[in-house]
Structures are given as C-alpha cells and as structure tokens.
Design a protein around this motif. Structure first.
Motif, PDB file in Angstrom:
ATOM      1  N   LEU A 293      42.788  72.444 -50.767  1.00  0.00           N
ATOM      2  CA  LEU A 293      41.409  72.773 -50.077  1.00  0.00           C
ATOM      3  C   LEU A 293      41.509  72.175 -48.584  1.00  0.00           C
ATOM      4  CD1 LEU A 293      38.900  74.339 -50.581  1.00  0.00           C
ATOM      5  CD2 LEU A 293      37.866  72.400 -51.309  1.00  0.00           C
ATOM      6  N   LEU A 294      41.476  73.228 -47.553  1.00  0.00           N
ATOM      7  CA  LEU A 294      41.784  72.946 -46.284  1.00  0.00           C
ATOM      8  C   LEU A 294      40.550  72.865 -45.454  1.00  0.00           C
ATOM      9  CD1 LEU A 294      45.154  74.705 -45.546  1.00  0.00           C
ATOM     10  CD2 LEU A 294      45.097  72.491 -46.409  1.00  0.00           C
ATOM     11  N   ASN A 295      40.243  71.909 -44.552  1.00  0.00           N
ATOM     12  CA  ASN A 295      39.026  71.964 -43.813  1.00  0.00           C
ATOM     13  C   ASN A 295      39.300  72.720 -42.432  1.00  0.00           C
ATOM     14  OD1 ASN A 295      36.874  71.297 -42.209  1.00  0.00           O
ATOM     15  ND2 ASN A 295      36.991  69.000 -42.683  1.00  0.00           N
ATOM     16  N   ARG A 296      38.909  74.004 -42.267  1.00  0.00           N
ATOM     17  CA  ARG A 296      39.069  74.759 -41.219  1.00  0.00           C
ATOM     18  C   ARG A 296      40.549  74.987 -41.115  1.00  0.00           C
ATOM     19  NH1 ARG A 296      33.941  75.531 -38.818  1.00  0.00           N
ATOM     20  NH2 ARG A 296      32.513  73.939 -38.963  1.00  0.00           N
ATOM     21  N   GLY A 297      41.329  75.190 -42.109  1.00  0.00           N
ATOM     22  CA  GLY A 297      42.766  75.219 -42.002  1.00  0.00           C
ATOM     23  C   GLY A 297      43.573  74.173 -42.049  1.00  0.00           C
ATOM     24  N   GLN A 298      43.000  73.061 -41.972  1.00  0.00           N
ATOM     25  CA  GLN A 298      43.748  71.627 -41.773  1.00  0.00           C
ATOM     26  C   GLN A 298      43.373  70.880 -43.039  1.00  0.00           C
ATOM     27  OE1 GLN A 298      42.271  69.748 -38.013  1.00  0.00           O
ATOM     28  NE2 GLN A 298      44.093  69.670 -37.604  1.00  0.00           N
ATOM     29  N   LYS A 299      44.671  70.115 -43.357  1.00  0.00           N
ATOM     30  CA  LYS A 299      44.592  69.140 -44.526  1.00  0.00           C
ATOM     31  C   LYS A 299      43.911  67.965 -44.030  1.00  0.00           C
ATOM     32  CE  LYS A 299      47.538  67.084 -48.320  1.00  0.00           C
ATOM     33  NZ  LYS A 299      48.697  66.731 -48.861  1.00  0.00           N
ATOM     34  N   TYR A 338      37.962  75.894 -46.078  1.00  0.00           N
ATOM     35  CA  TYR A 338      36.396  76.110 -46.128  1.00  0.00           C
ATOM     36  C   TYR A 338      35.541  75.419 -44.892  1.00  0.00           C
ATOM     37  CZ  TYR A 338      36.037  71.126 -46.706  1.00  0.00           C
ATOM     38  OH  TYR A 338      36.015  69.668 -46.537  1.00  0.00           O
ATOM     39  N   SER A 339      34.535  75.792 -44.511  1.00  0.00           N
ATOM     40  CA  SER A 339      33.698  75.059 -43.409  1.00  0.00           C
ATOM     41  C   SER A 339      32.288  75.452 -43.893  1.00  0.00           C
ATOM     42  CB  SER A 339      33.929  75.785 -42.123  1.00  0.00           C
ATOM     43  OG  SER A 339      33.860  77.300 -42.232  1.00  0.00           O
ATOM     44  N   PRO A 340      31.572  74.621 -43.363  1.00  0.00           N
ATOM     45  CA  PRO A 340      30.073  74.693 -43.428  1.00  0.00           C
ATOM     46  C   PRO A 340      29.586  76.164 -43.151  1.00  0.00           C
ATOM     47  CG  PRO A 340      30.492  72.916 -42.511  1.00  0.00           C
ATOM     48  CD  PRO A 340      31.812  73.369 -42.385  1.00  0.00           C
ATOM     49  N   ASP A 341      29.945  76.748 -42.084  1.00  0.00           N
ATOM     50  CA  ASP A 341      29.626  77.923 -41.783  1.00  0.00           C
ATOM     51  C   ASP A 341      30.008  78.895 -42.662  1.00  0.00           C
ATOM     52  OD1 ASP A 341      31.464  76.680 -40.092  1.00  0.00           O
ATOM     53  OD2 ASP A 341      31.996  78.694 -39.193  1.00  0.00           O
ATOM     54  N   ALA A 342      31.131  78.951 -43.205  1.00  0.00           N
ATOM     55  CA  ALA A 342      31.740  79.562 -44.130  1.00  0.00           C
ATOM     56  C   ALA A 342      31.010  79.646 -45.526  1.00  0.00           C
ATOM     57  CB  ALA A 342      33.197  79.460 -44.564  1.00  0.00           C
TER      58      ALA A 342
END
Length: 521
Positions: A293-299, A338-342
């Motif tokens: 699970l990546l944070n805005r595409g970043q590990k 994932y991201s909060p806005d997503a």
C-alpha cells in the motif's frame, strides 16, 4: 453445513505501532472471513503479534525496557487498532505465550525425529530488519558501497554455531507441490518468483541463534534460540491446539489461506511447507501475497516522514469508508496507492451519493408517502423484473469476485446494481406517481426496498457497521443477514406480517469533507 474455513494473516512485528499496511492486510482478511461466514462456512480467523527475534531485543534495549514489556505495550496497540477497525478475529496469538513455545518445540522435535536438523557452523549474510539470511548472489550494493538485501535492508556478516534444517532435501517435493497445485501460491506472479527461486537450488537453512536469547529455546540445547521464522510460522498451528490432536486442529488444518505481504512469500511458500512436510503435517491450501500500500505512489518510510497512522484515518473518515476504499480502489495482489483525498472522493461518490442516497431516499419515501407500510403481492411490470434481475446479477458478481479475492472486481459488479437502482428511481419518478398513480408508486417503492436489502446484505462483509445500522432501520433480523437469506422468497411477506413499519430513516453513509490543503493532492 459447508466445509470449515481457516484464514490467517501474517503475525505482525510489534517493534513499533501499527501502520496502514497492517490495517490493509487485516481488513482484507476480515472481509474474507465475514464473506465466508455469510456464505455458510464455519470460519476460524487468526491474527496476532510476532514478538521474538533480534530486532525486538535491540529495540527494547534502545528504549531501556525489557523485551517482554515492549511486547506487552506494542501488542496492545495492534489489538486496539483491530477493535477500532471492527476486525472479527477468533484468535489473537502472541508468540510469547506458553502454548506457543510448546507448539514450536513440538514442531522442532518432529523435524528432528525425521532427521532434518543437524548442528554446524553458520557463516553468511543476515539482515536483522528482515530477520532473513541471504546468499551473496542476492545482495546489491548501496550508495556507500555497503551490501544490501533484495529488500534494500542492511546485512551483516554473521558467524556462529547453528542448527540447520535440511531445506535442500525438499526442493523437488516443493516443486511438485507447486506444479500439482497451481493455486497454492497466488497471484501467479508470486508463484513464478518462488518457482524460479527453488529451481535455482536450495541451501540448508540456519534455524537457531546463540548470539541472543530472546526467543523459543531449542529443545535439549538451551544456549540456542530458534530462528524467528521457525517460531513465527508455527503460530498457525498453535492457534488450533497443536501438538494436541484437538477438535479444532482436526477441523481446520490445513489452513485454507495464509494472507501475507508479498515480501514474506518465500518464508510461507518455501520454508513453511518444507517444515510441515518434515513434521509429517499437511501443507496449507493457499498462500496469497498481496501487494504494498503506497502513500500517493510512494512506499512509506520514517525517513520520508510519510508514515500513516491508521487510527488517524479512522478518526478523520470513519471505519467503513476506509474499509471500503481499500477493498474497492486496489486490485488485490497488486501494489496500490491511497491518499486522504482519494478516500473522500471514492466514499462520497459510491457510498454516500450512490448507495447511501438510494437507501435514504427509498426509506424516506416509504415513511412519508406510505406511512412506513410495506405491501406484498403488488403487480410488477417488466421494468421491475429487469431491475431485480440486475440486482441479482450484481450480488452474484460480488460473490464471484470475492470468492477469488478480486475485491475491486466484486465491488464493481455491486456498483452496477446500485446504478441500476438509481436509474430506475429516475425513470419511475415515484414522487410524480404519488399524484398520477399511487398504486404504481407503492409497487415501485416496495421493489426498491427489496433491492436495497439485497445490495446491503451483499456488501455487508466490507462495511459491516454501516450496513447493520441500515438493516436495523429496515427491520431485517440479525440472523437473516447472510447470503442464505438472499434466497428466501418469503422474507418480504414475513416482514410485513410481523407488523414492521419503516420509521423516519437516518443516513448511514454521510458525505466526507475533503482534507485540508496540506493533505490534498
């Protein structure tokens, strides 16, 4: 009764508080467990914490506490998170428990009795962070010339007396297992990686350490503690009462599914079945290695400052929106971002605006226009039959997707049923029928009530708390919320006969607010 079903997560390493990756895996396992229960199977769902090893001993020393005190504190954080996420596990295991030490030593003795353990000297590369041994050929070079594991973690040269497991003896049996049971390792990309690894040849595995003592003692050699992966993997047996031949062991072993991260597939798909073969025990039916699970595409990493506390996400968005997002957004088995806005965008579009609004409008119109009363046996036309068929297809699609762990695919099918209901509302316009054809309005609202109930029961494994609040408002009894209830032709008439009336409804999927600019994309 359908066959029993045993699912496990990896047991989580508590050298720090749980992060979003722990939440992701455990939510997925909970969805599977709830889905299997709803399908009529007796489920055993196990999770827990993996509390031994050099990493834990070092962390405790760094903090100035005992390893046991560190384990007690951190394990409680995992339990609290899982309670917050509404995880319905049947057993939470800690590897520091006496029953686990007994089970691990029993497995060791079974492997020893089979001639698969011997004492020798270990010299090689070891990653403390991975708790894993690596061959020279697997290492890469860091920017400063240091040697790194395939996971990018530091390794150090280790020399000590060690017990070894004859892993090399099991190369062919393992390859036969993979060939004869293509579903044993999933998804296929993980299976291919493991097969290449085993086909490259297996070296015997160092399975004890003498340089620290925080672990399970080797029987008959108290100066050795077991390699943490022998200890950790045995937890799947401990929870069923091994080595005693309990009813639970007879019923649930072999496990149906070990759900784990892709970074520990080798331990579960190579070492673990080899240990079990050595001990004369059946191997699990499937090992599934999900993606990161990546944070805005970043590990996520502490150095980047992007480690997400799942408790904070729940406090900001609620349990069910988070559960739904993680199962809907990411193709299970692949890496996902994932991201909060997503989370806000997905939850508002599908839970609040589509299904939540559908349920709220339906119950509100029944409450206002029919005094809350439902009616059985009303005439139905082709549009009604078409909608109910679309909803049945949607429910079937969700179940088919979930059965193969394709959660996003299953929820996509479910959304087609939701969209069909909303299109039907727009086409039938019950607010207009109230004046022009009140009997037809009554039929339309009754059809919608039945469709909302079926869609709610279908998606309940993903968003259980919200769905139960909705089904409470619909008068659906707690023991009629599984998939068997979907095939009950008489439930609607029975509900009406009970005297149930729809009261003024309360929405169960409120719209979420977009996060502040610092959390936005």
């Amino acid at each position: 009764m359908a066959d029993p079903y045993y699912i496990t997560t990896a047991i989580h390493y508590p050298n720090g508080k749980p992060h979003i990756g722990h939440a992701y895996e455990t939510i997925a396992a909970d969805v599977i467990a709830r889905f299997q229960r709803a399908s009529g199977r007796e489920v055993r769902f196990q999770t827990g914490t993996d509390e031994h090893g050099l990493k834990m001993a070092q962390k405790a020393r760094e903090l100035g506490v005992s390893p046991r005190d560190l384990c007690d504190e951190m394990s409680a954080h995992f339990r609290n998170l899982f309670d917050l996420l509404e995880i319905e596990y049947d057993n939470f295991i800690r590897t520091t428990e006496d029953r686990h030490h007994a089970a691990t030593q029993a497995l060791w003795k079974a492997m020893e009795a089979n001639g698969d353990l011997y004492l020798d000297r270990y010299e090689g590369w070891y990653s403390i962070r991975d708790e894993a041994y690596y061959d020279e050929s697997e290492l890469t070079e860091g920017e400063g010339g240091e040697k790194l594991s395939p996971q990018g973690t530091p390794v150090e040269w280790t020399v000590e007396e060690s017990w070894f497991f004859r892993l090399s003896k099991y190369a062919e049996p393992l390859l036969a297992l993979y060939r004869d049971n293509p579903e044993f390792i999933q998804p296929d990309s993980r299976r291919n990686e493991v097969m290449r690894f085993v086909e490259g040849g297996l070296r015997d595995l160092s399975v004890s350490r003498t340089s620290f003592d925080w672990g399970v003692k080797v029987p008959g050699a108290d100066d050795h503690v077991m390699y943490v992966w022998v200890d950790a993997l045995t937890n799947y047996l401990t929870g069923l009462g091994y080595p005693d031949k309990t009813d639970d062991f007879a019923k649930f072993w072999p496990a149906d599914l070990h759900l784990i991260g892709k970074d520990i597939v080798r331990f579960h798909a190579v070492y673990w079945p080899a240990f079990l073969m050595s001990a004369g025990l059946p191997v699990p039916r499937q090992v599934f290695g999900h993606g990161f699970l990546l944070n805005r595409g970043q590990k996520e990493s502490k150095s980047l400052g992007n480690v997400t506390d799942p408790v904070g996400l729940v406090e900001q968005f609620g349990v069910d929106p988070l559960r739904y997002f993680l199962m809907r957004e990411i193709a299970f088995g692949q890496d996902g971002s994932y991201s909060p806005d997503a989370i806000v965008t997905r939850s508002n579009a599908e839970l609040a605006n589509s299904f939540g609004n559908l349920a709220q409008r339906t119950l509100s119109m029944i409450f206002k226009n029919l005094d809350g009363e439902l009616t059985a046996g009303l005439p139905e036309d082709a549009a009604d039959a078409e909608l109910m068929s679309a909803v049945a297809d949607a429910v079937s699609g969700l179940r088919a997707g979930f059965a193969k762990l394709a959660f996003s695919e299953g929820l996509e099918a479910w959304m087609r049923g939701v969209f069909a209901c909303n299109a039907y509302v727009d086409e039938m316009a019950p607010w207009a029928l109230r004046k022009s054809d009140p009997e037809r309005m009554k039929a339309v609202l009754n059809v919608l009530f039945r469709c909302v109930r079926d869609l709610a029961i279908a998606v309940r494994p993903v968003v259980p708390g919200s769905i139960d609040r909705l089904l409470d408002q619909m008068g659906i009894a707690g023991d009629t919320r599984d998939y068997a209830a979907l095939g009950d032709a008489g439930w609607f008439a029975a509900l009406i006969a009970s005297g149930f009336k729809v009261d003024k409804p309360t929405g169960v999927f409120p719209r979420l607010e977009m996060p502040e600019t610092e959390g936005a994309a």
